[in-house]
Design a protein around this motif. Structure first.
Motif, short mmCIF file in Angstrom:
data_model
loop_
_atom_site.label_atom_id
_atom_site.label_comp_id
_atom_site.label_asym_id
_atom_site.label_seq_id
_atom_site.Cartn_x
_atom_site.Cartn_y
_atom_site.Cartn_z
N LEU A 122 0.87 -1.19 0.00
CA LEU A 122 0.00 0.00 0.00
C LEU A 122 0.89 1.23 0.00
CD1 LEU A 122 -3.12 0.61 2.24
CD2 LEU A 122 -1.34 2.35 1.97
N ILE A 123 0.92 1.92 -1.14
CA ILE A 123 1.78 3.11 -1.28
C ILE A 123 0.95 4.36 -1.06
CG2 ILE A 123 3.20 4.47 -2.87
CD1 ILE A 123 3.90 1.90 -4.35
N ASN A 124 1.31 5.14 -0.04
CA ASN A 124 0.76 6.48 0.10
C ASN A 124 1.79 7.44 -0.48
OD1 ASN A 124 -0.20 8.96 0.80
ND2 ASN A 124 0.37 8.78 2.98
N PRO A 125 1.49 8.07 -1.61
CA PRO A 125 2.52 8.87 -2.27
C PRO A 125 2.67 10.28 -1.69
CG PRO A 125 0.58 8.78 -3.64
CD PRO A 125 0.27 7.97 -2.41
N VAL A 132 -0.13 -4.14 -5.85
CA VAL A 132 0.19 -2.82 -5.32
C VAL A 132 -1.09 -1.99 -5.29
CG1 VAL A 132 1.50 -0.69 -5.70
CG2 VAL A 132 2.53 -2.91 -6.23
N TYR A 133 -1.31 -1.36 -4.14
CA TYR A 133 -2.45 -0.45 -3.98
C TYR A 133 -1.90 0.97 -3.88
CZ TYR A 133 -6.88 1.29 -1.92
OH TYR A 133 -8.05 1.97 -1.66
N LEU A 134 -2.13 1.76 -4.93
CA LEU A 134 -1.70 3.16 -4.93
C LEU A 134 -2.77 3.96 -4.21
CD1 LEU A 134 0.30 5.34 -5.86
CD2 LEU A 134 -0.95 5.45 -8.02
N ALA A 135 -2.54 4.21 -2.90
CA ALA A 135 -3.62 4.60 -2.02
C ALA A 135 -3.75 6.11 -1.87
CB ALA A 135 -3.44 3.92 -0.67
N ALA A 178 11.55 0.39 -4.08
CA ALA A 178 12.20 0.00 -2.83
C ALA A 178 11.46 -1.11 -2.09
CB ALA A 178 12.34 1.22 -1.92
N ASN A 179 10.15 -1.30 -2.41
CA ASN A 179 9.34 -2.14 -1.53
C ASN A 179 8.54 -3.24 -2.21
OD1 ASN A 179 9.51 -0.60 1.24
ND2 ASN A 179 9.15 1.00 -0.31
N VAL A 180 8.55 -3.32 -3.53
CA VAL A 180 7.61 -4.25 -4.18
C VAL A 180 8.04 -5.71 -4.07
CG1 VAL A 180 8.61 -4.17 -6.50
CG2 VAL A 180 6.13 -4.51 -6.21
N ALA A 181 9.33 -5.92 -3.83
CA ALA A 181 9.81 -7.31 -3.79
C ALA A 181 9.01 -8.11 -2.77
CB ALA A 181 11.29 -7.33 -3.43
N VAL A 211 1.29 -4.11 3.42
CA VAL A 211 2.63 -3.56 3.65
C VAL A 211 2.57 -2.06 3.34
CG1 VAL A 211 5.07 -3.67 3.01
CG2 VAL A 211 3.66 -5.75 2.94
N PRO A 212 2.43 -1.20 4.35
CA PRO A 212 2.26 0.22 4.07
C PRO A 212 3.59 0.94 3.89
CG PRO A 212 1.82 -0.24 6.39
CD PRO A 212 2.35 -1.51 5.79
#
Lengths: 245, 245, 245, 245, 245, 245
Positions: free
Chosen positions: A5-8, A74-77, A66-69, A36-37
């Protein structure tokens, strides 16, 4: 299933709030997924302009690299989905944006979709985003309330009345038969607003998460891109771009 | 008149090539304007993917913030115009993108516009860009040749035949009655291709520059944005975003 | 550079007013171009209906045939551009219409364009003209004030308040972020209206002229048409149509 | 019922051919209507360019003004309908164009409409005409054969095979499920082509006439326009424009 | 000429009212056609929802199969045209729907069409129907009055004022320059409403009938479909579907 | 969670095949949902025409009324979704169609969607269905293979090569970057076709089911409709329509 979960934007409290709400939705629906935030490393505290959104597209790519592995989706939140198509292009797993996912699911609940969010500058940006999705014909209207997402997050009770009024205007004036309450910072407010609105009100955080889960593992992978040489980027992002996949 | 020419990729040779061509156009037309060229500080060497373009949007903002002082207009000199709307939003002076300016001027020369450029991944990106401009109805088609802009810049003679063939296909198959040869790295090739094509061929570098000059000083300023707090950005960009204009 | 400025209505005073404004713009911008003004030989005194516009298309062709020799570009100086595509088809040099040029340049200054002009019958005609340009998606709205262009020309001070109010409505109600003040007879009023309007207001006479200059000499010629036999036309027009170019 | 049939080109033989075909259709269907044919006083012998069509718009208005008295409806009998909206605006009785009427009726016979006509320059003009009618979504494609309408009229047998082939391509390649064979000069050829085509082929001259008859007397009058002062026009046209209806 | 008039709801009084109005129109216009009225065997008494319309599509096919023999054309006499495309597909003779025919003819009388009908649920259904016809660009707006068609039929005098007000709003607010008064149950009300409305008001029952007559016998037949095996349908409908035409 | 799976054609074997595939998907994803399959009581054996689809809309409503009690969501399991909007209108729980759900999820996996299905008559019907969803801009193309869904179900191995070739053409010729393999009878073939296609291939049966699950329980209920009186329908359907909810 692990969902990144990516908070941009660069405010960790918003990331935590969105992640908590998604975990609650998963728990209620008995779906065994892990969240995974991650928060953007640079950019605006809250995204409320085109410039902030443009920078956030870079920040989201940086966070992805950096974090997708080890993640399955992926949730672009962030409602407005900065960098969405770029993330889809380079990500090894499916990416769904909060507005993208919520709007497509909303289309199955109503014919004409209303959008309500905080921050007046979002209206033209979301108008263009809906057009980019190709959903303009399904859009009844977009209504913003003056407090931004950040302000609503700090004092949700104060904003409830205005959000409900905007939802009702979407239904009664714009002709929406379903309304999406958009914004990571508005997580959980849809059910509080619903009793005051005659048409279904959808929580964008929940609907986006449902769309991510529905998409994870659906169909094969996209073809890989040719490697790209770069300068001045984070090591992870440079490596992701230059990868000969 | 001082024009800030931003090349949002990170290859200074492309910046110099575009600036030289624009200076030549200005000189030939007796227009007393000065060109201030600047190259992106970070990102892809050549922009040929959505991820590279997303990063370039940030890099263009960064370059704008550091260099716009004292300029009368900004020329975003990459065909595909990464970050265009964000730059327009925060810039104190008018901003015109290379593809934006070239396509709007091309609309006055023909009814149906063809686009030819280098790098096969540009086609969907440009399709969306044209839609964002609202010019889809005017588009006859987009044709790409395999060598990217970077490769064409290094050996233009090798690409001339393929570019001319693509222009002819735009006219004869797609029905274009004017063709835009797009790309900073293709500066000056339009006039070499023209003799082999039955419809007008427009150089995007020249046409974009003409549009910048036509727009500079036309009408009043846009309203200022509210200040935005940020972290992790260059000092100039952070200051520009937080400015209480 | 010699620019043929065609006023396709039959009122020479409007021609002179537009030509004077264009010359002033050129002088202020140090652009060494000469304006050759010409007025329609037949048709309505002021164009404010479809019938008048249809006749003006013929009158503009007639004026083109008689006067284009020795010119480098043609400025069809009536907002609504009667006969525009026909002139482009037969003219040996580029032709740009006042509404065409002003609207394309306005697209680089704002996302959503408002149009304000005099004469209530122009609204449906301009709606169709914008659609013909393919710019409908960019249009926020068209607002007309009751006095026609002719009446505004005779007493501009009386119309200023209504024009400013219409511009403000374009911005505040229709959501325009740039407004084009359209009409040969409104030359120079944009800068007087601007202080009362929060978004940029563009003078169509100036913007159209800037677009003509930007287009003159850009790219090669269009392919010639086959000759057409005719009866009952002016000698110049008959010769132009029958020419085996 | 008296129908004014205006041929806006200047070739009386085409007028007679169209009128004869319409009379035959009326007779076969037992419809007691009278045809009043009139030919343009000035302009191209055959309309096959934008310039010729622009002049024909004026010529059609001129013919209307001189001949509409005592008629119940007007048939603008040129496929491409020059001046259509201007005639509708000023005519005291309903006006239907040949392409307009034929295409609207064709929409009730098939989902996707093909158009076949003579003269290659008509394709872009008809594309825009269909867009102006708002019927672009219903259009499968437009195919032209090299001989113009005038040439087909002089030797229809020579053109039959090419017209039939174009109709078949509309059906098989473009996906048309009905084809309109367009052009005054092609009157009566549809039934000769039909046996070689798997989908219905519509004669534009007949279909347009049917649409005129269907529209005559349907509903009340349009509001009158304000009078327009003019110079240099025929006495009848000047009087029609200046009439205080 | 024999015309099968299918009323796909299950109220015979509406069928008779529509048939009577059509006969009166034919008589007034001296057209020697015979009307064969038929009412749906199953479904809603009045169609005022999507579910009722979906069932009516089946009922209309059922009525067609049982009654089309010996007819030259079919008039689907319900404004909203349930099952229209399915009937066109299987019918041996042309089928025109009431809304389809009325809207296409209305397009020849005005640029922007307003629709007024009874029953608030019809608005989204008609919006989609107009889109399916491809006429959305021509639509000024749809306005419904609260009483349904059935209620208006029982007491037309009570509804006249509201219908006239809705027509005026179409013209003055929505910008319609022609209004279609839609609904079998509103037959004949257009001429009573007209004096109170500044733009032409079209009776859908009459206009639809005129379109049927204009289409009957125009061009050849559509290709036959492959036979379809079914269960549980009326004998006539099963036979029509299974026919090896 | 109980999901009512409605197959609106009248072939129980197709119902079972679709239900089995959905159960397998649920099991693989550990989702604790129960499938309640039901087959249409009347209509075509296989739906491959507009008439069959129109009847199937009624049959689907009939099946819904008889079986929805106790279910949490409805899966309209026919690619083309006959009666979709009518079912959504009257159902007490959310309804998602197979094509609707699969296409909206496909939009999150690719920019331009290809559709491949069996039966050549489906192409125009699906073109209109995609337009009704408002997704036309996202559509790359629709390709059908000659064998119908029914024939493919009987001998899937024979059809695999043609389906794979059609998917490849969608990608390579039409520019699709994701392809939906549509049809209840094609359940499970996507993964067999995938190795021969460079872009993701989506199974419509699985994707539709995922969309149903994603939508179940999302947001509140739609407002109830007014009761409708009917004749000649099944007792369950008449009761559902007349219910005063």
């Amino acid at each position: 299933m692990r969902i990144l979960l990516i908070n941009p934007n660069t405010t960790a409290a918003v990331t935590e709030q969105a992640a908590a709400h998604v975990r609650q939705v998963l728990h209620r629906r008995l779906i065994p997924a892990e969240i995974v935030p991650v928060t953007g490393r640079f950019g605006a505290r809250y995204i409320a302009s085109r410039a902030a959104a443009a920078i956030a597209g870079h920040a989201a790519l940086d966070a992805l690299a950096a974090n997708v592995a080890g993640c399955d989706a992926v949730y672009l939140a962030c409602f407005g989905d900065p960098g969405l198509l770029a993330l889809k292009e380079v990500s090894p797993v499916p990416v769904v944006g909060m507005a993208e996912g919520a709007l497509h699911l909303a289309c199955t609940r109503g014919r004409r979709i209303g959008i309500v969010t905080g921050g007046v500058l979002w209206k033209p940006m979301l108008t263009e985003f809906v057009a980019m999705l190709g959903l303009t014909e399904r859009l009844a209207g977009i209504r913003t309330v003056a407090p931004t997402g950040g302000e609503i997050a700090r004092d949700p009770d104060a904003a409830l009345g205005r959000l409900a009024a905007a939802c009702r205007d979407c239904a009664e004036i714009d002709g929406a038969d379903v309304v999406v309450l958009g914004g990571a910072a508005l997580a959980g407010l849809a059910e509080r607003v619903q009793p005051q609105v005659a048409v279904p009100v959808i929580c964008s955080v929940e609907a986006g998460a449902r769309a991510v889960i529905a998409t994870a593992g659906l169909a094969g992978a996209r073809p890989a891109l040719p490697p790209t040489e770069s300068v001045g980027l984070s090591e992870d992002l440079a490596r992701m771009l230059s990868a000969d996949r």
